[in-house]
Scaffold this active site. Structure first.
Site, PDB file in Angstrom:
ATOM      1  N   ASP A  26       0.868  -1.166   0.000  1.00 64.04           N
ATOM      2  CA  ASP A  26       0.000   0.000   0.000  1.00 64.04           C
ATOM      3  C   ASP A  26       0.912   1.225   0.000  1.00 64.04           C
ATOM      4  O   ASP A  26       2.104   1.126   0.318  1.00 64.04           O
ATOM      5  CB  ASP A  26      -0.890  -0.034   1.250  1.00 64.04           C
ATOM      6  CG  ASP A  26      -1.744   1.201   1.390  1.00 64.04           C
ATOM      7  OD1 ASP A  26      -2.383   1.602   0.403  1.00 64.04           O
ATOM      8  OD2 ASP A  26      -1.769   1.771   2.496  1.00 64.04           O
ATOM      9  N   ASP A  70      -0.094   5.027   1.063  1.00 67.08           N
ATOM     10  CA  ASP A  70      -0.290   5.931   2.207  1.00 67.08           C
ATOM     11  C   ASP A  70      -0.253   5.150   3.515  1.00 67.08           C
ATOM     12  O   ASP A  70      -1.036   4.222   3.718  1.00 67.08           O
ATOM     13  CB  ASP A  70      -1.638   6.639   2.092  1.00 67.08           C
ATOM     14  CG  ASP A  70      -1.756   7.465   0.826  1.00 67.08           C
ATOM     15  OD1 ASP A  70      -1.573   8.682   0.902  1.00 67.08           O
ATOM     16  OD2 ASP A  70      -2.019   6.871  -0.238  1.00 67.08           O
ATOM     17  N   ASP A  90      -1.527  -0.929   5.863  1.00 68.34           N
ATOM     18  CA  ASP A  90      -1.768  -0.445   7.226  1.00 68.34           C
ATOM     19  C   ASP A  90      -3.246  -0.240   7.517  1.00 68.34           C
ATOM     20  O   ASP A  90      -3.594   0.351   8.546  1.00 68.34           O
ATOM     21  CB  ASP A  90      -1.026   0.883   7.457  1.00 68.34           C
ATOM     22  CG  ASP A  90      -1.672   2.040   6.701  1.00 68.34           C
ATOM     23  OD1 ASP A  90      -1.993   3.064   7.340  1.00 68.34           O
ATOM     24  OD2 ASP A  90      -1.869   1.923   5.484  1.00 68.34           O
TER      25      ASP A  90
END
Length: 235
Positions: A21, A23, A180
Site C-alpha cells: 500500500d 499511504d 496499514d
C-alpha cells in the site's frame, strides 16, 4: 502472534514479489492530506485541526479525511462536492511534507539487491498516484503501480491485487501484500496472498492485531526482518 519459523518468504529457490500500500505503509503522506482538509476548514471559517487528530484517517481516502475533519458536517448531499474540493487542494500540494517512512528506502533497496520485484497497490486515484510516486523516487523501481481507478473496483475488493499479480506474471500465492488498513488485509486475503499488517502506519490505532493478517510488523525494520529472516511474530 508469537510463533517463529526458520524459513523466509524471500527465498532464492522460489520467485516471490512484495506489493505495498502507499499511504501509511510506504510513505507518510498524512501531513499533506491533513493540510488539504484544513484548507477546506479555513475556507469555511473553521479552526485548523492538529495533524495528530487527522493522521489516523489518512489511509481512509478522501471521504475518511473529510469525516475526520468535519464529522457530521460532511453531509451526504455535500460529500461529492467536498471530495472534489479536497482532491483539488491535495493535488496542488502533494508532497511538500511527504516522505518515505524511515527504513523503507533501505528495505526497497534490499529487495532490489536480491532481485525481488515489488510494486504498489493503492486506492489513491491515478492522477494523484503517478506524480507522487515519481516525486518519491519510486516510479523507476516499482515493477507495477496500481491505483484506485486502475480496475473497476478498489480495495477491499481483490481486483487491484489480482491485476498486479497479472502484471507481475505471478500467482497470488507467490506474493505478499503489506498494508496499514483493514481494507488492505481484506483485499489481500480475498486475492489469496500472504498479508502483512503494517502496525506502524495510520491504521495502528484500529487494533490491527484483530485483522487476522498472516503477519504484523511494528516498523519497516521489522518488516525487512520478516521478509528476509522471518524472525517476527506470525499468526
Amino acid at each position: 502472534m508469537s510463533s517463529q519459523t526458520n524459513t523466509s518468504f524471500i527465498s532464492p529457490s522460489a520467485e516471490r514479489a512484495i506489493l505495498f500500500d502507499l499511504d501509511g505503509t510506504l510513505a507518510d503522506t498524512a501531513p499533506n492530506l491533513a493540510a488539504a482538509a484544513n484548507k477546506m476548514r479555513q475556507a469555511r471559517g473553521m479552526t485548523m485541526l492538529p495533524l495528530e487528530q487527522l493522521r489516523p484517517f489518512a489511509s481512509a481516502g478522501a471521504r475518511g479525511l473529510l469525516k475526520g475533519a468535519f464529522g457530521g458536517d460532511a453531509t451526504h448531499a455535500d460529500l461529492p462536492t467536498m471530495v472534489e474540493e479536497f482532491l483539488a487542494n491535495y493535488a496542488a500540494d502533494l508532497d511538500s511534507a511527504t516522505e518515505l517512512f524511515p527504513g523503507i528506502a533501505a528495505l526497497l533497496a534490499k529487495l532490489s539487491d536480491h532481485h525481488v520485484r515489488w510494486g504498489i497497490v493503492t486506492n489513491k486515484i491515478t492522477r494523484l498516484t503517478q506524480p507522487l510516486v515519481e516525486r518519491l523516487g519510486l516510479a523507476n523501481h516499482a515493477s507495477c503501480v496500481v491505483s484506485g481507478d486502475t480496475t473497476a473496483h478498489a480495495k477491499p475488493h481483490p481486483a487491484p491485487l489480482l491485476y498486479a499479480a497479472q502484471q507481475l506474471q505471478l500467482t497470488p500465492a507467490q506474493i505478499a501484500y503489506v498494508g496499514d488498513d483493514l481494507r488492505d488485509i481484506q483485499a489481500g486475503q480475498a486475492a489469496g496472498m500472504k498479508t502483512i499488517a503494517a502496525a506502524y502506519g495510520y491504521g495502528g490505532q484500529w487494533l490491527p492485531e484483530k485483522w487476522q493478517a498472516d503477519y504484523m510488523v511494528d516498523s519497516p525494520a521489522a518488516l525487512q526482518n520478516l521478509l528476509f529472516k522471518n524472525r517476527t511474530s506470525a499468526r
